[in-house]
Design a protein around this motif. Structure first.
Motif, short mmCIF file in Angstrom:
data_model
loop_
_atom_site.label_atom_id
_atom_site.label_comp_id
_atom_site.label_asym_id
_atom_site.label_seq_id
_atom_site.Cartn_x
_atom_site.Cartn_y
_atom_site.Cartn_z
N HIS A 1 -106.63 -94.29 20.20
CA HIS A 1 -105.89 -93.31 19.40
C HIS A 1 -105.93 -91.99 20.16
N VAL A 9 -104.37 -87.95 20.70
CA VAL A 9 -103.64 -86.77 20.24
C VAL A 9 -103.35 -85.90 21.46
N TYR A 12 -99.31 -87.76 18.08
CA TYR A 12 -100.35 -88.79 18.03
C TYR A 12 -99.73 -90.10 18.49
N THR A 53 -100.78 -94.40 19.54
CA THR A 53 -101.79 -95.44 19.47
C THR A 53 -101.22 -96.77 19.94
N SER A 84 -95.67 -93.54 18.63
CA SER A 84 -96.00 -92.12 18.50
C SER A 84 -95.52 -91.55 17.18
N ILE A 108 -109.80 -85.36 17.91
CA ILE A 108 -109.45 -86.55 17.15
C ILE A 108 -110.69 -87.38 16.91
N ILE A 152 -107.49 -85.58 12.66
CA ILE A 152 -107.18 -84.67 13.76
C ILE A 152 -107.45 -83.24 13.30
N TRP A 201 -98.69 -89.60 7.52
CA TRP A 201 -99.35 -88.40 8.03
C TRP A 201 -99.14 -87.22 7.10
#
Length: 631
Positions: free
Chosen positions: A294, A296, A307, A309, A317, A331, A341, A360
């Protein structure tokens, strides 16, 4: 463990001030999910201002934060015990600084110290494992730089550092004493970061500046082997998979400014691009319990905080912030894979973003007029609490914040919904949901229909029961209940149904006859069974018309009363029952007394009776038996 062109660190003095700070939570991007995240942060000042800005934090197994920080001359230590911060001086300081937890939550620290007496620099290891701070000098000289420290699963300490000539050196204390040697001496090295895979496999990631390579040195059975990870990479961020996994995860800027990711697969390193066009800065990486990475970072093209992953295989993203002026970012990944974050706007607000609710959301941790200079480590404690350190301007104080993100979801279905038939109406009751969505239940929505497919809203109820008076006898009704909290209406309960009934009317045409010291009762069924089949008849008897006691229950329309006495007047009534209960009793009370005159012709005392008929009527009779007439 992190590297990003030099560790993001900073600040302070020995005095600890507790300053409760109010928090206004602002949501910037709630998305369309059926959940939100809320929290109430406890913000406290840890230090006064300092001229240098180096600080670090660890959280122990008891969820206590430990913060190490220094100014230009001294190292200080603060630990939060309950609601109070305890602080003190640790040692004098020159430069270099790394911190790790050891066995029994002991703190292990390495740094460089200037020895004024000998005019030299000392590599120092310090620990509070014995209850008080004790230090050991591992090496002296002016050529040392950037010490880094790690503690393995057996509690052994490992330290690496660079020399002025570019050598990569190493110290360890795996027995009762320290041993040290040079790992790399043939090229110029920098940016060394030590780590421990699994229980005791020690590794160091470093830059080979001579050949422009990103390298790894790994200890296996006492011998060190080296491996090329990639070309380029003057800075990087490193993370270890938590738990039993032994993989190392790293993001960095490689050749041609490409943003890349590298990880271990067994004893080998593998790398791949994260972004085809590169252009990332302020990047940090964390590993989740699923052994996924993960990351950032700030996108240098559009200035957005993003972000990314590989948790789903390919890199995906999400844009976290589009302000274009994000400063530091950190993070962390929780035990359930939720991502946290922390970041700041330079000389602006301290911010927090998470996907704990499935989408988010971004929040303000602290809005301050003086501004946040930098955001430091963000750590998820053993109990799920978020710990974050940061630095305020203009005097560079270190502050600490903690909070437990609370995901508010819509509630689950109400439990144990039952419908009880009453006289001409239905009584619906239920229990609260097992899961209230982490928020108070505000009310319940009650639905009703005459079929499974015709459910419509009937009422909003604050309690857990409702009397539905708007029903029709003989009609079957279906009911559902849902709960709602501040997030909205939750899942509906399973459907229950009931047919509306009344208690039956009184039996009709009750008659009494007597025969050989017993009384025979007979009646007819009620004209109205209340919408539910008759389940039985209750018989009551008394010796006056105002006091009647229960006698028996039968399931037919007759009864023989053998428990009677000669010359006594008895009064009877019969009540019908259905699933709802016993029906109504009679209105007027009727009774009769029979006193016949004996006939001398046949020496018989004749039996006589009076019949009273009517709705749930009471009938009285005097009983005589056969015998000789008196002269």
């Amino acid at each position: 463990m992190m590297k990003n062109g030099g560790v993001c660190s900073s600040v302070a003095r020995a005095m600890v001030l507790m300053v409760p700070v109010g928090l206004a939570v602002v949501m910037f991007a709630a998305g369309t999910s059926l959940a939100t995240v809320t929290f109430d942060a406890d913000l406290q000042q840890v230090s006064e201002g300092a001229s240098f800005w180096i600080y670090n934090m660890v959280v122990d197994s008891e969820n206590r934060p430990h913060i190490m920080y220094h100014d230009s001359s001294n190292i200080y230590y603060s630990v939060k015990e309950g609601s109070t911060w305890r602080t003190g001086w640790v040692d004098s300081f020159w430069e270099g600084f790394d911190l790790a937890l050891g066995p029994q939550d002991s703190l292990n620290l390495c740094y460089l110290r200037y020895n004024y007496m000998d005019d030299t620099i000392e590599l120092v290891y310090t620990t509070n494992a014995g209850g008080t701070w004790s230090s050991e000098v591992l090496a002296t000289g002016w050529e040392m730089a950037a010490p880094q420290l790690a503690v393995d699963g057996q509690g052994y300490v490992h330290i690496c550092y660079h020399t002025a000539s570019g050598d990569l050196a190493y110290f360890t204390k795996t027995g009762g004493s320290w041993t040290g040697f040079t790992i790399v001496s043939d090229v110029h090295t920098s940016n060394g970061q030590i780590f421990v895979r699994g229980k005791d496999q020690v590794g160091i990631v470093y830059s080979d500046d001579t050949n422009g390579l990103l390298m790894s040195a790994t200890s296996a059975g006492g011998a060190w082997s080296k491996q090329i990870i990639d070309e380029g990479a003057s800075s990087y961020s490193l993370a270890l998979t938590p738990g039993d996994n032994e993989n190392v995860h790293m993001c960095y800027i490689g050749s041609n400014n490409m943003f890349k990711y590298a990880t271990t697969k067994g004893d080998q390193w593998y790398s791949e691009p994260i972004l085809g066009n590169g252009m990332a800065s302020n990047y940090q990486i964390a590993a989740g319990p699923d052994d996924k990475a993960h990351v950032v970072y700030v996108d240098d093209v559009d200035g957005d905080l993003k972000y990314t992953t590989n948790a789903e295989g390919a890199w995906t993203s999400h844009t976290i912030d589009q302000s274009g002026d994000v400063g530091n970012c950190e993070i962390a990944v929780g035990p359930s894979g939720d991502v946290h974050i922390g970041f700041n706007y330079p000389y602006g607000d301290l911010m927090y973003a998470t996907n704990s609710d499935g989408s988010w959301t971004t929040h303000v941790i602290e809005h301050t007029e003086v501004g946040v200079l930098s955001s430091g480590p963000i750590i998820i404690g053993p109990d799920g609490k978020v710990h974050i350190t940061y630095q305020r301007t203009p005097t560079n104080e270190i502050f600490y914040g903690s909070f437990t993100p609370q995901v508010i979801t819509r509630p689950g279905p109400p439990q144990n919904v039952t419908v009880t038939p009453q006289q001409g109406y239905a009584n619906i009751s239920w229990s609260p949901p097992v899961d209230n969505g982490s928020a108070d239940i505000l009310a319940y929505d009650l639905y009703r229909g005459t079929s499974f497919t015709s459910m419509t809203a009937l009422a909003i109820v604050e309690g857990t029961s409702f009397m539905d008076m708007g029903t029709a006898e003989g009609t079957t009704y279906y009911y559902q209940v849902s709960a709602f909290n501040r997030e909205g209406e939750g899942e509906r309960s399973p459907i229950v149904n009931i047919t509306i009934v009344r208690t039956p009317s009184a039996p009709t045409n009750l008659t009494l006859t007597n025969d050989d010291d017993q009384i025979l009762l007979h009646w007819e069924a009620p004209a109205d069974d209340g919408g539910s089949p008759i389940t039985g008849y209750q018989i009551f008897r008394g010796m006056n018309d105002s006091t009647l006691d229960y006698l028996a229950t039968v399931d037919n329309t007759s009864y023989v009363d053998t428990q009677v006495q000669e010359g006594v007047t008895y009064y009877y009534t019969v009540v019908a029952t259905n699933d709802l209960g016993a029906g109504s009793t009679s209105g007027p009370v009727n009774g009769a007394t029979v006193t016949p005159t004996p006939s001398p012709a046949d020496d018989i005392l004749p039996l006589a009776g009076v019949v009273i008929a009517g709705a749930a009527a009471l009938t009285g009779v005097i009983l005589w038996r056969r015998g000789k007439a008196k002269g």
